[in-house]
Motif scaffolding. Structure first.
Motif, PDB file in Angstrom:
ATOM      1  N   GLN A 157      -8.381  19.914 -12.864  1.00  0.00           N
ATOM      2  CA  GLN A 157      -7.291  19.939 -13.824  1.00  0.00           C
ATOM      3  C   GLN A 157      -6.103  19.102 -13.357  1.00  0.00           C
ATOM      4  O   GLN A 157      -5.842  18.975 -12.161  1.00  0.00           O
ATOM      5  CB  GLN A 157      -6.852  21.384 -14.073  1.00  0.00           C
ATOM      6  CG  GLN A 157      -7.934  22.241 -14.724  1.00  0.00           C
ATOM      7  CD  GLN A 157      -7.554  23.705 -14.795  1.00  0.00           C
ATOM      8  OE1 GLN A 157      -6.839  24.213 -13.939  1.00  0.00           O
ATOM      9  NE2 GLN A 157      -8.034  24.396 -15.818  1.00  0.00           N
ATOM     10  N   TRP A 158      -5.388  18.563 -14.340  1.00  0.00           N
ATOM     11  CA  TRP A 158      -4.223  17.714 -14.092  1.00  0.00           C
ATOM     12  C   TRP A 158      -2.972  18.428 -14.571  1.00  0.00           C
ATOM     13  O   TRP A 158      -2.922  18.953 -15.690  1.00  0.00           O
ATOM     14  CB  TRP A 158      -4.399  16.397 -14.844  1.00  0.00           C
ATOM     15  CG  TRP A 158      -3.189  15.498 -14.876  1.00  0.00           C
ATOM     16  CD1 TRP A 158      -2.586  14.909 -13.808  1.00  0.00           C
ATOM     17  CD2 TRP A 158      -2.466  15.054 -16.037  1.00  0.00           C
ATOM     18  NE1 TRP A 158      -1.524  14.126 -14.221  1.00  0.00           N
ATOM     19  CE2 TRP A 158      -1.436  14.198 -15.591  1.00  0.00           C
ATOM     20  CE3 TRP A 158      -2.597  15.298 -17.402  1.00  0.00           C
ATOM     21  CZ2 TRP A 158      -0.542  13.588 -16.460  1.00  0.00           C
ATOM     22  CZ3 TRP A 158      -1.711  14.682 -18.277  1.00  0.00           C
ATOM     23  CH2 TRP A 158      -0.694  13.845 -17.810  1.00  0.00           C
ATOM     24  N   ASP A 159      -1.962  18.462 -13.733  1.00  0.00           N
ATOM     25  CA  ASP A 159      -0.667  19.051 -14.107  1.00  0.00           C
ATOM     26  C   ASP A 159       0.358  17.925 -14.142  1.00  0.00           C
ATOM     27  O   ASP A 159       0.772  17.416 -13.097  1.00  0.00           O
ATOM     28  CB  ASP A 159      -0.253  20.118 -13.099  1.00  0.00           C
ATOM     29  CG  ASP A 159       1.078  20.779 -13.455  1.00  0.00           C
ATOM     30  OD1 ASP A 159       1.680  20.379 -14.475  1.00  0.00           O
ATOM     31  OD2 ASP A 159       1.511  21.674 -12.715  1.00  0.00           O
ATOM     32  N   PRO A 160       0.793  17.498 -15.337  1.00  0.00           N
ATOM     33  CA  PRO A 160       1.730  16.365 -15.421  1.00  0.00           C
ATOM     34  C   PRO A 160       3.064  16.628 -14.744  1.00  0.00           C
ATOM     35  O   PRO A 160       3.791  15.686 -14.404  1.00  0.00           O
ATOM     36  CB  PRO A 160       1.902  16.161 -16.934  1.00  0.00           C
ATOM     37  CG  PRO A 160       1.495  17.446 -17.565  1.00  0.00           C
ATOM     38  CD  PRO A 160       0.443  18.029 -16.671  1.00  0.00           C
ATOM     39  N   LYS A 161       3.408  17.905 -14.513  1.00  0.00           N
ATOM     40  CA  LYS A 161       4.677  18.233 -13.868  1.00  0.00           C
ATOM     41  C   LYS A 161       4.546  18.337 -12.352  1.00  0.00           C
ATOM     42  O   LYS A 161       5.538  18.566 -11.655  1.00  0.00           O
ATOM     43  CB  LYS A 161       5.212  19.559 -14.421  1.00  0.00           C
ATOM     44  CG  LYS A 161       5.559  19.505 -15.903  1.00  0.00           C
ATOM     45  CD  LYS A 161       6.095  20.836 -16.383  1.00  0.00           C
ATOM     46  CE  LYS A 161       6.447  20.784 -17.866  1.00  0.00           C
ATOM     47  NZ  LYS A 161       6.970  22.079 -18.374  1.00  0.00           N
ATOM     48  N   ASN A 162       3.342  18.169 -11.841  1.00  0.00           N
ATOM     49  CA  ASN A 162       3.108  18.308 -10.406  1.00  0.00           C
ATOM     50  C   ASN A 162       2.449  17.043  -9.869  1.00  0.00           C
ATOM     51  O   ASN A 162       1.341  17.081  -9.345  1.00  0.00           O
ATOM     52  CB  ASN A 162       2.230  19.531 -10.134  1.00  0.00           C
ATOM     53  CG  ASN A 162       2.042  19.792  -8.646  1.00  0.00           C
ATOM     54  OD1 ASN A 162       2.903  19.454  -7.833  1.00  0.00           O
ATOM     55  ND2 ASN A 162       0.902  20.367  -8.294  1.00  0.00           N
ATOM     56  N   GLN A 163       3.144  15.926 -10.021  1.00  0.00           N
ATOM     57  CA  GLN A 163       2.614  14.651  -9.549  1.00  0.00           C
ATOM     58  C   GLN A 163       3.418  14.166  -8.346  1.00  0.00           C
ATOM     59  O   GLN A 163       4.618  14.411  -8.245  1.00  0.00           O
ATOM     60  CB  GLN A 163       2.657  13.601 -10.669  1.00  0.00           C
ATOM     61  CG  GLN A 163       1.813  13.975 -11.871  1.00  0.00           C
ATOM     62  CD  GLN A 163       1.713  12.832 -12.853  1.00  0.00           C
ATOM     63  OE1 GLN A 163       0.891  11.948 -12.715  1.00  0.00           O
ATOM     64  NE2 GLN A 163       2.573  12.852 -13.859  1.00  0.00           N
ATOM     65  N   ARG A 164       2.735  13.466  -7.470  1.00  0.00           N
ATOM     66  CA  ARG A 164       3.377  12.995  -6.253  1.00  0.00           C
ATOM     67  C   ARG A 164       4.146  11.702  -6.516  1.00  0.00           C
ATOM     68  O   ARG A 164       3.702  10.860  -7.289  1.00  0.00           O
ATOM     69  CB  ARG A 164       2.321  12.765  -5.173  1.00  0.00           C
ATOM     70  CG  ARG A 164       1.578  14.037  -4.814  1.00  0.00           C
ATOM     71  CD  ARG A 164       0.459  13.779  -3.834  1.00  0.00           C
ATOM     72  NE  ARG A 164      -0.255  15.021  -3.543  1.00  0.00           N
ATOM     73  CZ  ARG A 164      -1.294  15.105  -2.726  1.00  0.00           C
ATOM     74  NH1 ARG A 164      -1.758  14.020  -2.128  1.00  0.00           N
ATOM     75  NH2 ARG A 164      -1.880  16.265  -2.506  1.00  0.00           N
ATOM     76  N   PRO A 165       5.293  11.538  -5.868  1.00  0.00           N
ATOM     77  CA  PRO A 165       6.047  10.288  -6.055  1.00  0.00           C
ATOM     78  C   PRO A 165       5.276   9.109  -5.480  1.00  0.00           C
ATOM     79  O   PRO A 165       4.524   9.257  -4.502  1.00  0.00           O
ATOM     80  CB  PRO A 165       7.341  10.544  -5.273  1.00  0.00           C
ATOM     81  CG  PRO A 165       6.989  11.589  -4.273  1.00  0.00           C
ATOM     82  CD  PRO A 165       5.964  12.456  -4.936  1.00  0.00           C
ATOM     83  N   GLU A 166       5.424   7.950  -6.106  1.00  0.00           N
ATOM     84  CA  GLU A 166       4.799   6.728  -5.614  1.00  0.00           C
ATOM     85  C   GLU A 166       5.910   5.703  -5.407  1.00  0.00           C
ATOM     86  O   GLU A 166       6.347   5.031  -6.340  1.00  0.00           O
ATOM     87  CB  GLU A 166       3.746   6.222  -6.607  1.00  0.00           C
ATOM     88  CG  GLU A 166       2.546   7.146  -6.689  1.00  0.00           C
ATOM     89  CD  GLU A 166       1.478   6.699  -7.647  1.00  0.00           C
ATOM     90  OE1 GLU A 166       0.350   7.225  -7.564  1.00  0.00           O
ATOM     91  OE2 GLU A 166       1.742   5.816  -8.491  1.00  0.00           O
ATOM     92  N   LEU A 167       6.384   5.633  -4.165  1.00  0.00           N
ATOM     93  CA  LEU A 167       7.489   4.757  -3.808  1.00  0.00           C
ATOM     94  C   LEU A 167       6.946   3.444  -3.276  1.00  0.00           C
ATOM     95  O   LEU A 167       6.112   3.432  -2.363  1.00  0.00           O
ATOM     96  CB  LEU A 167       8.378   5.442  -2.762  1.00  0.00           C
ATOM     97  CG  LEU A 167       8.885   6.852  -3.149  1.00  0.00           C
ATOM     98  CD1 LEU A 167       9.640   7.477  -2.001  1.00  0.00           C
ATOM     99  CD2 LEU A 167       9.752   6.772  -4.401  1.00  0.00           C
ATOM    100  N   TRP A 168       7.425   2.350  -3.845  1.00  0.00           N
ATOM    101  CA  TRP A 168       6.945   1.028  -3.490  1.00  0.00           C
ATOM    102  C   TRP A 168       5.419   0.993  -3.631  1.00  0.00           C
ATOM    103  O   TRP A 168       4.888   1.295  -4.682  1.00  0.00           O
ATOM    104  CB  TRP A 168       7.411   0.645  -2.068  1.00  0.00           C
ATOM    105  CG  TRP A 168       8.902   0.670  -1.958  1.00  0.00           C
ATOM    106  CD1 TRP A 168       9.798  -0.250  -2.431  1.00  0.00           C
ATOM    107  CD2 TRP A 168       9.687   1.723  -1.372  1.00  0.00           C
ATOM    108  NE1 TRP A 168      11.080   0.162  -2.174  1.00  0.00           N
ATOM    109  CE2 TRP A 168      11.059   1.345  -1.528  1.00  0.00           C
ATOM    110  CE3 TRP A 168       9.387   2.924  -0.722  1.00  0.00           C
ATOM    111  CZ2 TRP A 168      12.104   2.138  -1.049  1.00  0.00           C
ATOM    112  CZ3 TRP A 168      10.428   3.706  -0.256  1.00  0.00           C
ATOM    113  CH2 TRP A 168      11.752   3.318  -0.426  1.00  0.00           C
ATOM    114  N   ASN A 169       4.701   0.651  -2.580  1.00  0.00           N
ATOM    115  CA  ASN A 169       3.232   0.606  -2.636  1.00  0.00           C
ATOM    116  C   ASN A 169       2.615   1.640  -1.709  1.00  0.00           C
ATOM    117  O   ASN A 169       1.579   1.388  -1.076  1.00  0.00           O
ATOM    118  CB  ASN A 169       2.720  -0.793  -2.270  1.00  0.00           C
ATOM    119  CG  ASN A 169       3.078  -1.817  -3.328  1.00  0.00           C
ATOM    120  OD1 ASN A 169       3.046  -1.519  -4.520  1.00  0.00           O
ATOM    121  ND2 ASN A 169       3.396  -3.030  -2.910  1.00  0.00           N
ATOM    122  N   ILE A 170       3.241   2.808  -1.632  1.00  0.00           N
ATOM    123  CA  ILE A 170       2.738   3.874  -0.774  1.00  0.00           C
ATOM    124  C   ILE A 170       2.061   4.932  -1.639  1.00  0.00           C
ATOM    125  O   ILE A 170       2.686   5.522  -2.521  1.00  0.00           O
ATOM    126  CB  ILE A 170       3.881   4.511   0.052  1.00  0.00           C
ATOM    127  CG1 ILE A 170       4.550   3.440   0.932  1.00  0.00           C
ATOM    128  CG2 ILE A 170       3.350   5.656   0.910  1.00  0.00           C
ATOM    129  CD1 ILE A 170       5.776   3.937   1.655  1.00  0.00           C
TER     130      ILE A 170
END
Length: 303
Positions: A157-170
């Protein structure tokens, strides 16, 4: 094609290659979801370039509803053979026979939503920890909410409110046992980018994308291809009519709508896509079932 457009496409290609290599580095058992449509074909093409001169280091998997266009399946098999990849096919028909899912009731039932269970069963069967998909953010508003690396829990399952930040290309691919990720290397592409890249790279495409005459049925404003799985509803005034059409997406026949078009070559398709104000999923009957149809399916484990 002007230099700016070519540079733009090469930047998108470089980004996708970087993400594909990150997947190969961070995950032990990735798989590429492959439908035989333009986005997954482009993704597989880019994967060949990413790992050249070696072969693509993960298998391709198609979740077959049993209601696919014949042209799609024929192209899928020839393309996979040409690139020398391993193809895994898991069928919704088998999930129905095993009692894992139930066929919809009514006239010409769609199996599109049933793919989720078959997909999750396939991921569990092969213990895949990452499934690469060809989804793009411009397709549909729920797609626009998703990051490159999309964490899924042990239930898929996918939780749109529980996503990890993607800073630059990390990109953070850390997970617990039983969890997995969906990764979308061409997420920043648009439909126009895809077609211009196809033209630039001279990538073969299924004939369904090009204008042709076909027997169609108009259902709730959607042009569906008449065939074994799509027949006129005897309770309505539906009729079989020959139209000149092409398909912007080529999924399940029961919900994939065509557009009337005379674009029978790449130049005309590019011009048509550049001028349209309707997204390619605007003709998908399954997305019209509810305002949040796509997001609801994604939360349950859909692509």
């Amino acid at each position: 094609m002007n230099d700016y457009r070519m540079n733009h496409l090469k930047q998108l290609e470089s980004e996708a290659i970087y993400i594909l290599r990150e997947v190969a580095a961070q995950f032990e058992r990735p798989v590429m979801l492959f439908s035989g449509g333009k986005d997954s074909i482009c993704m597989a093409h880019i994967a060949r370039k990413a790992f050249y001169p070696g072969k693509i280091p993960f298998p391709l998997m198609h979740v077959d509803t049993g209601h696919n266009f014949d042209e799609t399946i024929e192209f899928r098999d020839s393309f996979v053979e040409e690139i020398g990849a391993k193809l895994i096919v898991r069928k919704v028909e088998d999930s129905i026979a095993e009692g894992r899912v139930a066929e919809e009731k009514g006239h010409n039932p769609s199996r599109n939503g049933l793919q989720t269970v078959t997909l999750l069963d396939g991921i569990k069967e092969f213990q895949f920890d990452c499934a690469l998909g060809g989804a793009r953010r411009d397709e549909e508003k729920a797609r626009a909410k998703e990051r490159f690396f999309s964490y899924r829990n042990s239930f898929g399952q996918w939780d749109p409110k529980n996503q990890r930040p993607e800073l630059w290309n990390i990109f953070n691919g850390k997970k617990q046992m039983g969890d997995h990720f969906r990764v979308f290397p061409i997420s920043n592409w648009t439909e126009l980018d895809v077609w211009q890249y196809i033209d630039l790279e001279n990538i073969p495409m299924p004939s369904l994308y090009f204008s042709h005459k076909r027997d169609m049925i108009v259902r709730n404003g959607v042009l569906l291809a008449h065939g074994e799985h799509v027949t006129p509803n005897p309770e309505t005034d539906e009729k079989i009519e020959e139209r000149t059409v092409r398909f912007r997406t080529i999924g399940d026949m029961t919900c994939t709508g065509a557009v009337e078009s005379h674009a029978d070559n790449l130049k005309d398709i590019i011009n048509e896509v550049a001028s349209t104000r309707t997204t390619e999923r605007g003709g998908r009957a399954d997305d019209k079932r509810a305002e949040t149809a796509m997001e609801d399916r994604k939360k349950q484990g859909y692509f």
